[in-house]
Design an enzyme around this catalytic site. Structure first.
Site, mmCIF file in Angstrom:
data_model
loop_
_atom_site.group_PDB
_atom_site.id
_atom_site.type_symbol
_atom_site.label_atom_id
_atom_site.label_comp_id
_atom_site.label_asym_id
_atom_site.label_seq_id
_atom_site.Cartn_x
_atom_site.Cartn_y
_atom_site.Cartn_z
ATOM 1 N N TYR A 151 73.232 46.276 43.924
ATOM 2 C CA TYR A 151 72.443 47.495 43.806
ATOM 3 C C TYR A 151 73.326 48.732 43.957
ATOM 4 C CZ TYR A 151 68.404 44.422 44.339
ATOM 5 O OH TYR A 151 67.476 43.432 44.182
ATOM 6 N N MET A 210 62.108 39.836 41.797
ATOM 7 C CA MET A 210 63.130 39.383 40.860
ATOM 8 C C MET A 210 63.764 38.086 41.357
ATOM 9 S SD MET A 210 66.759 41.100 39.727
ATOM 10 C CE MET A 210 66.054 42.699 39.326
ATOM 11 N N VAL A 216 66.064 34.367 39.689
ATOM 12 C CA VAL A 216 66.688 33.649 38.578
ATOM 13 C C VAL A 216 66.724 32.169 38.923
ATOM 14 C CG1 VAL A 216 68.821 33.347 37.231
ATOM 15 C CG2 VAL A 216 68.097 35.640 37.941
ATOM 16 N N ALA A 273 75.142 40.199 48.983
ATOM 17 C CA ALA A 273 75.419 40.192 47.540
ATOM 18 C C ALA A 273 74.463 41.084 46.749
ATOM 19 C CB ALA A 273 75.393 38.760 47.009
ATOM 20 N N ARG A 325 74.688 33.215 38.452
ATOM 21 C CA ARG A 325 76.089 33.622 38.277
ATOM 22 C C ARG A 325 76.491 33.718 36.810
ATOM 23 N NH1 ARG A 325 78.480 34.400 42.898
ATOM 24 N NH2 ARG A 325 77.735 33.352 44.780
ATOM 25 N N ARG A 326 75.577 34.175 35.995
ATOM 26 C CA ARG A 326 75.864 34.434 34.587
ATOM 27 C C ARG A 326 75.559 35.889 34.200
ATOM 28 N NH1 ARG A 326 74.232 29.054 34.726
ATOM 29 N NH2 ARG A 326 75.362 27.634 33.329
ATOM 30 N N GLY A 327 75.171 36.697 35.156
ATOM 31 C CA GLY A 327 74.826 38.090 34.868
ATOM 32 C C GLY A 327 73.367 38.307 34.552
ATOM 33 N N ILE A 328 72.549 37.263 34.696
ATOM 34 C CA ILE A 328 71.134 37.377 34.338
ATOM 35 C C ILE A 328 70.408 38.325 35.287
ATOM 36 C CG2 ILE A 328 68.958 36.097 34.166
ATOM 37 C CD1 ILE A 328 70.618 33.707 33.165
ATOM 38 N N GLY A 329 70.678 38.211 36.582
ATOM 39 C CA GLY A 329 70.039 39.111 37.545
ATOM 40 C C GLY A 329 70.363 40.566 37.271
#
Length: 307
Positions: free
Chosen positions: A257, A210, A212, A252, A218-222
């Site tokens: 997780y 995974m 990005v 982080a 830092r947009r919540g995509i992960g």
């Protein structure tokens, strides 16, 4: 920093991507300050409009079952009825999420999208290993061979890719960006031949590779790549125990997780340092049994979406 271990079968250290600048692609941003917006029924039109961007040349297009079947037949594989049904599930899978800053759409990678997926993974792997620029071409070659091999085992594994459009950006499709990717293994036949350590159970679903794009972190995509993976696993596998790896130095991702419900089940022995690898945690989460998709997670083909 990235979200899950890069597990290519290379002679290099197959470690989780780590961004030393601290701009994590999968930071735990689902919080009071950075909460996601649930997709209610009123958002269905927005979802339909967003997916309609796919018809432009620079935007994601719906995956077709024929492309999946062609891959299987070209490899001389015999598909059972169950495998054919699972291919249909992969064909129709779409995870849409409205974020605070924009919109995210996650679906299965198409053959023509492999090269840019290779580029993103190779860049992530190279950065985590601090490899010289001269190795990039060779690394891209190995990564592409890996993705070709992984695609050949569908529907037992799949590579997902995410597309992002910021709020206020053009709705013509020109501003829809390739934002990230993640790999999901559903069962023993989809398990990697050379898994990272500690070794996860081969008959259990596993999330890896995974990452990005730097510009979209830092947009919540992960977080939603992780959620999309879990959603697809719930549809594709009878086993609800999902595994992934996290390097011990990556605070982080570990926090993310943990927030998502994963817990450490095993940790690499210190002896692994002698192989020039970073020590990793093997983490596990038991997915809940879901009868119906939530309002915030909508899956389906473009044709199935309400107008």
């Amino acid at each position: 920093m990235a979200a899950a271990t890069l597990s290519f079968s290379l002679s290099l250290d197959p470690q989780q991507y780590h961004n030393k600048t601290g701009t994590a692609p999968a930071s735990p941003i689902i919080s009071t300050k950075h909460s996601h917006f649930p997709l209610h029924k009123s958002n269905h039109c927005q979802l339909s409009n967003f997916l309609s961007f796919s018809h432009s040349s620079s935007s994601p297009a719906p995956t077709t079952a024929s492309s999946f079947l062609e891959d299987s037949f070209s490899a001389g594989r015999f598909l059972t009825n169950e495998e054919l049904e699972k291919l249909k599930t992969l064909e129709h899978f779409v995870h849409f999420q409205e974020l605070q800053s924009g919109f995210l759409w996650v679906r299965v990678m198409r053959p023509e999208e492999m090269d840019r997926t290779v580029s993103l993974l190779a860049e992530s792997f190279s950065e985590s290993m601090l490899l010289p620029v001269g190795y990039n071409k060779l690394l891209r070659f190995f990564v592409k061979q890996y993705l070709i091999e992984r695609r050949a085992v569908m529907p037992h594994a799949a590579t997902l890719i995410g597309f992002y459009r910021g709020k206020g950006e053009s709705e013509s499709g020109e501003d829809v960006d390739f934002a990230g990717t993640v790999e999901v293994c559903f069962d023993k036949r989809g398990a990697n031949a050379s898994p990272a350590t500690p070794t996860p159970p081969k008959n259990s679903p596993y999330i890896c590779n995974m990452t990005v794009r730097k510009e979209r972190r830092r947009r919540g995509i992960g977080w939603h790549l992780l959620k999309a993976s879990e959603e697809l696993i719930s549809q594709m596998s009878s086993s609800k125990e999902v595994y992934l790896h996290c390097r011990m130095i990556d605070e982080a991702p570990f926090n993310m997780y943990t927030k998502a419900g994963y817990s450490v089940v095993k940790t690499d022995n210190i002896i692994v340092l002698l192989t020039l690898q970073r020590r990793k945690h093997l983490m596990c989460k038991k997915l809940p049994v879901v009868d119906h998709p939530s309002e915030s997670d909508v899956s389906g083909s473009v044709e199935e979406l309400p107008s």
